[in-house]
Motif scaffolding. Sequence first.
Motif, PDB file in Angstrom:
ATOM      1  N   GLY A 145      11.894  49.259  39.152  1.00  0.00           N
ATOM      2  CA  GLY A 145      11.428  47.880  39.189  1.00  0.00           C
ATOM      3  C   GLY A 145      10.774  47.502  37.880  1.00  0.00           C
ATOM      4  O   GLY A 145      10.755  48.288  36.936  1.00  0.00           O
ATOM      5  N   ARG A 146      10.264  46.282  37.832  1.00  0.00           N
ATOM      6  CA  ARG A 146       9.603  45.784  36.632  1.00  0.00           C
ATOM      7  C   ARG A 146       8.107  45.654  36.911  1.00  0.00           C
ATOM      8  O   ARG A 146       7.677  44.766  37.644  1.00  0.00           O
ATOM      9  N   ALA A 147       7.326  46.542  36.301  1.00  0.00           N
ATOM     10  CA  ALA A 147       5.883  46.535  36.542  1.00  0.00           C
ATOM     11  C   ALA A 147       5.262  45.207  36.134  1.00  0.00           C
ATOM     12  O   ALA A 147       4.374  44.685  36.816  1.00  0.00           O
ATOM     13  N   PHE A 200       2.954  52.898  39.331  1.00  0.00           N
ATOM     14  CA  PHE A 200       2.223  54.103  38.924  1.00  0.00           C
ATOM     15  C   PHE A 200       1.921  53.968  37.448  1.00  0.00           C
ATOM     16  O   PHE A 200       2.313  52.994  36.803  1.00  0.00           O
ATOM     17  N   TRP A 201       1.167  54.933  36.905  1.00  0.00           N
ATOM     18  CA  TRP A 201       1.042  54.984  35.449  1.00  0.00           C
ATOM     19  C   TRP A 201       1.392  56.376  34.974  1.00  0.00           C
ATOM     20  O   TRP A 201       1.313  57.343  35.713  1.00  0.00           O
ATOM     21  N   LEU A 231       1.653  41.128  35.099  1.00  0.00           N
ATOM     22  CA  LEU A 231       0.951  41.539  33.881  1.00  0.00           C
ATOM     23  C   LEU A 231       1.475  40.792  32.667  1.00  0.00           C
ATOM     24  O   LEU A 231       2.674  40.554  32.534  1.00  0.00           O
ATOM     25  N   ARG A 232       0.552  40.457  31.786  1.00  0.00           N
ATOM     26  CA  ARG A 232       0.905  39.856  30.509  1.00  0.00           C
ATOM     27  C   ARG A 232       0.130  40.552  29.399  1.00  0.00           C
ATOM     28  O   ARG A 232      -0.940  41.123  29.656  1.00  0.00           O
ATOM     29  N   PRO A 233       0.645  40.499  28.162  1.00  0.00           N
ATOM     30  CA  PRO A 233      -0.105  41.096  27.054  1.00  0.00           C
ATOM     31  C   PRO A 233      -1.521  40.539  27.006  1.00  0.00           C
ATOM     32  O   PRO A 233      -1.726  39.336  27.167  1.00  0.00           O
ATOM     33  N   ASN A 241       8.064  47.552  31.688  1.00  0.00           N
ATOM     34  CA  ASN A 241       6.950  48.499  31.628  1.00  0.00           C
ATOM     35  C   ASN A 241       5.832  47.933  30.759  1.00  0.00           C
ATOM     36  O   ASN A 241       6.099  47.283  29.757  1.00  0.00           O
ATOM     37  N   ALA A 242       4.585  48.189  31.150  1.00  0.00           N
ATOM     38  CA  ALA A 242       3.440  47.583  30.464  1.00  0.00           C
ATOM     39  C   ALA A 242       2.577  48.662  29.829  1.00  0.00           C
ATOM     40  O   ALA A 242       1.910  49.432  30.522  1.00  0.00           O
TER      41      ALA A 242
END
Lengths: 246, 246, 246
Positions: C226-228, C210-211, C234-236, C172-173
């Motif tokens: 799953g892994r968003a 989704f968010w 996505l990365r920091p 999650n991001a």
Amino acid sequence: MLVAVFTDFGLEGPYTGQMKAVLHRDAPGVPVVDLLADAPVFDPRASAYLLAALVPALPAGSVVLGVVDPGVGSDRGAVMVEADDCWYVGPDNGLFALVVRRARTARAFPVFEAPGAVSASFHGRDVFAPAAARLACGERPERGAARAPATVDRPDWPDDLDRIVYIDRYGNAMTGLRAGRLDPGAELVAHGRPARRARTFSDVPVGQAFWYENANGLAELAVNQGRAADALALRPGDAIGIRDPR
Amino acid sequence: MLVAVFTDFGLEGPYTGQMKAVLHRDAPGVPVVDLLADAPVFDPRASAYLLAALVPALPAGSVVLGVVDPGVGSDRGAVMVEADDCWYVGPDNGLFALVVRRARTARAFPVFEAPGAVSASFHGRDVFAPAAARLACGERPERGAARAPATVDRPDWPDDLDRIVYIDRYGNAMTGLRAGRLDPGAELVAHGRPARRARTFSDVPVGQAFWYENANGLAELAVNQGRAADALALRPGDAIGIRDPR
Amino acid sequence: MLVAVFTDFGLEGPYTGQMKAVLHRDAPGVPVVDLLADAPVFDPRASAYLLAALVPALPAGSVVLGVVDPGVGSDRGAVMVEADDCWYVGPDNGLFALVVRRARTARAFPVFEAPGAVSASFHGRDVFAPAAARLACGERPERGAARAPATVDRPDWPDDLDRIVYIDRYGNAMTGLRAGRLDPGAELVAHGRPARRARTFSDVPVGQAFWYENANGLAELAVNQGRAADALALRPGDAIGIRDPR
């Protein structure tokens, strides 16, 4: 007073938690600190240099529960050591050798007898943690049982280890060399590539490798805004050369 | 008295820390121990066998805050369980099923009401940790609310799970099988390859796979001076066969 | 009363443990909680939004020892901040900027003088931890030394950060955007792909991004089962767009 835990168990898994449950059961109210959970795996020698570097920052009176113990289940010895102001409990495999050698005074004792059943693979929980808890509660072994820490020290191990003993999450590579013992002009040589000393990261250009005295007094290889372990292809155990200034 | 935290949160991230902040706020002075932070992710069943193996080493009176909770935010139940000498708080999804089944006495209760707002995704912090803190402070649910732990147990789950439930940092692979229930001559079969029992690592040749009774009583696949998980291509959840001696 | 530790040190290595040994030495009996050990590395700005989101869940009176300090050893300032009911100690590099901006009242003070030798690379242990311990023991800086937290805040940083500030072990991001500030109909756009809001995971089909408002009030990108971070690459630090409903 605190118990400092030094192991190669990792923080993942149940091992550290089970040791701590024993410490809290047998020494209620005594704080427990994870000093290092990812000591060099199965390597009491490298771990010994790292532990000796961390000890001076511990409060006087601390009990160190040190478990890097590839020989668990064999007939390797077990030991409690009083060195200067602290106690150490763990396997008698050299893990405390450098602590003992650098101490002003040191004595060794047999480990307190385990209070219950002892598993073949987890003396950290079954033998060493209960003994550390008793020391943390102020109990002391019989003075008559004291001996010089002859078997604890490893006379064939050098005073400083010219190898990588730890790579941190930033990719900095600690050696087993005390920076104060090195000539300030000395270069450290990793895989044939020399690195000079600097005070800290911002004193060298971006991307340049250097060595510096880290916060625990060890010589550490680093790269400004980079990962020394990657740039120099370093792994724990790698040999480091010392090139003294001419 | 201590609170033992058993989750699949990992130690990284803010989740474990936020739960502990609640525990210290609501149960000041009670020590908190990370029993296991990397339980099988999203897998209450495998986690249940692992938790049940770790419980016997906890001090009597411990409170276990157990959160492996893929159903958080849905209508899955929540539960407090008194089993033998310990309390358990968490989701009612089978996580405590094996603890309950192996206990001499067990009773289930509704979870104490949450003291504040409850987020949709973090009942560990908002519901279970406050309840664990109250139990740790000695508060008890109304006896009249007790029920047999029928919904807590999972009658269709076996007494021992013939699967890998955890792989540790050394590559050893724990099964959900209690070693004491296996014939000493039994072989464990992973992906078609059989492994015999040994007492400990040094009893088999270097590189050989074997199984042994680990420090928590589970049958564990290992390789002397190697990584069983790599050598046998094992992952959490993999099925393990049992071949009894003829 | 507790000391919450927020750093980018990681839990591995000796850094967190050495800071805690100082805290226990100087503030015996005060519990220490690892609030977050893997804050965005070397990134005080992203860390500031994450810290500000975690603070509301801390007990009143907490002391936050915050160390994300790429400038250690340079002439960056150091600061103690009293904001609403908590204290903060760390580098004056913006790490506390969003805490200050969102507080009803805030004052800044010079850090207590270090009690001993100060290493060039580890002010967390040598400067900030001893100061945090004194605050935890109830000591307070001279009122006359107070100043408006002008240098602590960073006026050019936005109230909410439209970037990824943390990716958790589930993939999650988290963004630096407070969900409560977004239009419920807004879509978040990551690398050109829009995601709608949902209440929680089970409200969207398997595999759909989704968010949602996470347990700390931040808008977080996720994928059901799953892994968003993987699904959306996505990365920091990645920028996130906001598309308001028409």
